[in-house]
Motif scaffolding. Sequence first.
Motif, PDB file in Angstrom:
ATOM      1  N   LEU A 129     -23.748  38.235 -43.507  1.00 21.16           N
ATOM      2  CA  LEU A 129     -24.770  38.673 -44.347  1.00 21.16           C
ATOM      3  C   LEU A 129     -23.692  38.320 -45.050  1.00 21.16           C
ATOM      4  O   LEU A 129     -25.604  38.194 -45.680  1.00 21.16           O
ATOM      5  N   HIS A 130     -23.076  37.645 -45.640  1.00 23.14           N
ATOM      6  CA  HIS A 130     -23.098  36.977 -46.618  1.00 23.14           C
ATOM      7  C   HIS A 130     -21.542  35.454 -46.622  1.00 23.14           C
ATOM      8  O   HIS A 130     -20.683  35.957 -46.112  1.00 23.14           O
ATOM      9  N   ALA A 131     -21.912  34.675 -47.842  1.00 20.58           N
ATOM     10  CA  ALA A 131     -21.163  33.327 -47.389  1.00 20.58           C
ATOM     11  C   ALA A 131     -19.660  34.105 -47.907  1.00 20.58           C
ATOM     12  O   ALA A 131     -20.013  35.744 -48.634  1.00 20.58           O
ATOM     13  N   PRO A 132     -18.967  33.234 -47.408  1.00 17.87           N
ATOM     14  CA  PRO A 132     -18.259  31.898 -46.979  1.00 17.87           C
ATOM     15  C   PRO A 132     -18.270  33.005 -45.357  1.00 17.87           C
ATOM     16  O   PRO A 132     -18.819  31.245 -44.324  1.00 17.87           O
ATOM     17  N   GLY A 133     -18.458  33.690 -44.688  1.00 22.01           N
ATOM     18  CA  GLY A 133     -18.610  34.093 -43.306  1.00 22.01           C
ATOM     19  C   GLY A 133     -17.724  33.626 -42.524  1.00 22.01           C
ATOM     20  O   GLY A 133     -17.860  33.037 -41.430  1.00 22.01           O
ATOM     21  N   LEU A 134     -16.642  33.482 -42.949  1.00 22.49           N
ATOM     22  CA  LEU A 134     -15.108  33.351 -42.544  1.00 22.49           C
ATOM     23  C   LEU A 134     -14.168  34.475 -42.237  1.00 22.49           C
ATOM     24  O   LEU A 134     -13.935  35.132 -42.944  1.00 22.49           O
ATOM     25  N   PHE A 135     -14.157  34.279 -40.809  1.00 19.64           N
ATOM     26  CA  PHE A 135     -13.138  35.184 -40.190  1.00 19.64           C
ATOM     27  C   PHE A 135     -11.959  34.587 -39.021  1.00 19.64           C
ATOM     28  O   PHE A 135     -12.279  33.626 -38.959  1.00 19.64           O
ATOM     29  N   ALA A 136     -10.967  35.861 -38.819  1.00 17.62           N
ATOM     30  CA  ALA A 136      -9.737  35.369 -37.937  1.00 17.62           C
ATOM     31  C   ALA A 136     -10.222  36.232 -36.859  1.00 17.62           C
ATOM     32  O   ALA A 136     -11.048  37.192 -36.718  1.00 17.62           O
ATOM     33  N   VAL A 137     -10.085  36.048 -35.525  1.00 17.62           N
ATOM     34  CA  VAL A 137     -10.219  36.038 -34.265  1.00 17.62           C
ATOM     35  C   VAL A 137      -9.467  36.210 -33.562  1.00 17.62           C
ATOM     36  O   VAL A 137      -8.859  34.778 -33.559  1.00 17.62           O
ATOM     37  N   VAL A 138      -9.343  37.268 -32.914  1.00 22.06           N
ATOM     38  CA  VAL A 138      -7.938  37.010 -32.045  1.00 22.06           C
ATOM     39  C   VAL A 138      -8.977  37.588 -30.451  1.00 22.06           C
ATOM     40  O   VAL A 138      -9.196  38.378 -30.616  1.00 22.06           O
ATOM     41  N   ASP A 139      -8.001  36.523 -29.830  1.00 23.23           N
ATOM     42  CA  ASP A 139      -9.047  36.372 -27.931  1.00 23.23           C
ATOM     43  C   ASP A 139      -8.346  36.010 -27.350  1.00 23.23           C
ATOM     44  O   ASP A 139      -7.532  35.437 -27.383  1.00 23.23           O
ATOM     45  N   ARG A 140      -8.626  36.425 -25.983  1.00 24.70           N
ATOM     46  CA  ARG A 140      -7.611  34.996 -25.191  1.00 24.70           C
ATOM     47  C   ARG A 140      -8.246  34.199 -24.774  1.00 24.70           C
ATOM     48  O   ARG A 140      -9.591  32.856 -24.733  1.00 24.70           O
ATOM     49  N   ILE A 141      -7.131  32.981 -24.467  1.00 27.79           N
ATOM     50  CA  ILE A 141      -7.107  31.751 -24.890  1.00 27.79           C
ATOM     51  C   ILE A 141      -6.146  31.474 -22.689  1.00 27.79           C
ATOM     52  O   ILE A 141      -5.531  31.257 -22.648  1.00 27.79           O
ATOM     53  N   GLY A 142      -7.617  30.972 -22.241  1.00 21.71           N
ATOM     54  CA  GLY A 142      -6.644  30.462 -21.120  1.00 21.71           C
ATOM     55  C   GLY A 142      -8.234  29.562 -20.061  1.00 21.71           C
ATOM     56  O   GLY A 142      -9.391  29.473 -20.234  1.00 21.71           O
ATOM     57  N   GLY A 143      -7.446  29.374 -18.918  1.00 14.76           N
ATOM     58  CA  GLY A 143      -8.644  28.870 -18.203  1.00 14.76           C
ATOM     59  C   GLY A 143      -9.524  30.029 -17.765  1.00 14.76           C
ATOM     60  O   GLY A 143      -9.267  31.082 -17.789  1.00 14.76           O
ATOM     61  N   GLY A 144     -10.746  28.755 -16.710  1.00 12.28           N
ATOM     62  CA  GLY A 144     -11.608  29.923 -16.717  1.00 12.28           C
ATOM     63  C   GLY A 144     -12.734  30.336 -16.761  1.00 12.28           C
ATOM     64  O   GLY A 144     -12.750  30.135 -18.637  1.00 12.28           O
ATOM     65  N   PRO A 145     -14.038  31.206 -16.355  1.00 14.34           N
ATOM     66  CA  PRO A 145     -14.782  31.456 -17.520  1.00 14.34           C
ATOM     67  C   PRO A 145     -14.477  33.183 -18.013  1.00 14.34           C
ATOM     68  O   PRO A 145     -13.991  33.866 -17.163  1.00 14.34           O
ATOM     69  N   ASN A 146     -15.710  32.657 -19.333  1.00 16.68           N
ATOM     70  CA  ASN A 146     -14.662  34.252 -20.510  1.00 16.68           C
ATOM     71  C   ASN A 146     -15.898  34.515 -21.467  1.00 16.68           C
ATOM     72  O   ASN A 146     -16.128  34.834 -21.523  1.00 16.68           O
ATOM     73  N   LEU A 147     -17.707  34.096 -20.816  1.00 21.53           N
ATOM     74  CA  LEU A 147     -18.079  34.145 -21.277  1.00 21.53           C
ATOM     75  C   LEU A 147     -20.169  34.844 -20.144  1.00 21.53           C
ATOM     76  O   LEU A 147     -20.271  33.877 -19.361  1.00 21.53           O
ATOM     77  N   GLU A 148     -20.128  35.574 -20.644  1.00 19.44           N
ATOM     78  CA  GLU A 148     -21.200  35.863 -20.031  1.00 19.44           C
ATOM     79  C   GLU A 148     -22.537  35.841 -21.000  1.00 19.44           C
ATOM     80  O   GLU A 148     -22.316  36.974 -22.469  1.00 19.44           O
ATOM     81  N   GLU A 149     -23.983  35.433 -20.827  1.00 28.68           N
ATOM     82  CA  GLU A 149     -25.441  35.524 -22.105  1.00 28.68           C
ATOM     83  C   GLU A 149     -26.423  36.417 -21.319  1.00 28.68           C
ATOM     84  O   GLU A 149     -26.329  36.291 -20.002  1.00 28.68           O
ATOM     85  N   HIS A 150     -26.859  37.364 -21.862  1.00 26.37           N
ATOM     86  CA  HIS A 150     -27.971  37.939 -21.422  1.00 26.37           C
ATOM     87  C   HIS A 150     -29.279  37.866 -22.228  1.00 26.37           C
ATOM     88  O   HIS A 150     -28.567  38.217 -23.863  1.00 26.37           O
ATOM     89  N   PHE A 151     -30.383  37.342 -22.178  1.00 25.66           N
ATOM     90  CA  PHE A 151     -31.729  36.736 -22.642  1.00 25.66           C
ATOM     91  C   PHE A 151     -32.292  37.415 -22.668  1.00 25.66           C
ATOM     92  O   PHE A 151     -32.800  38.073 -21.157  1.00 25.66           O
ATOM     93  N   PHE A 152     -32.573  39.036 -24.197  1.00 21.03           N
ATOM     94  CA  PHE A 152     -33.665  40.026 -22.917  1.00 21.03           C
ATOM     95  C   PHE A 152     -35.012  39.155 -23.177  1.00 21.03           C
ATOM     96  O   PHE A 152     -35.520  38.396 -24.005  1.00 21.03           O
ATOM     97  N   ASP A 153     -35.961  40.333 -22.306  1.00 20.71           N
ATOM     98  CA  ASP A 153     -37.149  39.856 -22.281  1.00 20.71           C
ATOM     99  C   ASP A 153     -38.094  39.896 -23.434  1.00 20.71           C
ATOM    100  O   ASP A 153     -38.951  39.179 -23.406  1.00 20.71           O
TER     101      ASP A 153
END
Length: 161
Positions: free
Chosen positions: A130-154
């Motif tokens: 909600l404020h600048a700078p919007g800077l984050f450290a993110v810890v997540d999976r690094i690896g092959g294959g798909p790891n993202l699903e998106e859903h758009f609401f009606d």
Amino acid sequence: MSVRIAIEPLEAAEFAPFGDVLETTGAPDKIINQGLCGRFHDRATVDFADGRAGISLFKAEPRALPLVLDMVERHPEGSQAFLPMSFDPFLVIVAPDEGGKPGRPRAFLTQAGQGVNYHRGVWHGVLTPLHAPGLFAVVDRIGGGPNLEEHFFDAPYHIEG
């Protein structure tokens, strides 16, 4: 017609079905570094189907309220932790899984010094500072294959402060 969602304060008990609140509440688990540092130990469960943990830096554009929410995403192969690199609050949006699709979203506002760890497979909104700078450290999976699903609401949801 859109549905309005009120913003809740981010509290560990309310957020538990979706992930972990990362904060320094209570007394430290251990005092280290010659008595000058409190360690708040093992505050999140990092969970990956495969791959490895990686630390990335995200710089996101600040958003304004009210916010129109038309999409959520999830990562079925790994948890994802967001650690703000400033003391500014940010918006955390999550939704329960209902048969493989997101249910009604919930919105939480962090306090200074709080981060979150989304459990593997939890529907969540995109990074929403909600404020600048919007800077984050993110810890997540690094690896092959798909790891993202998106859903758009009606119909979009409206997140109000």
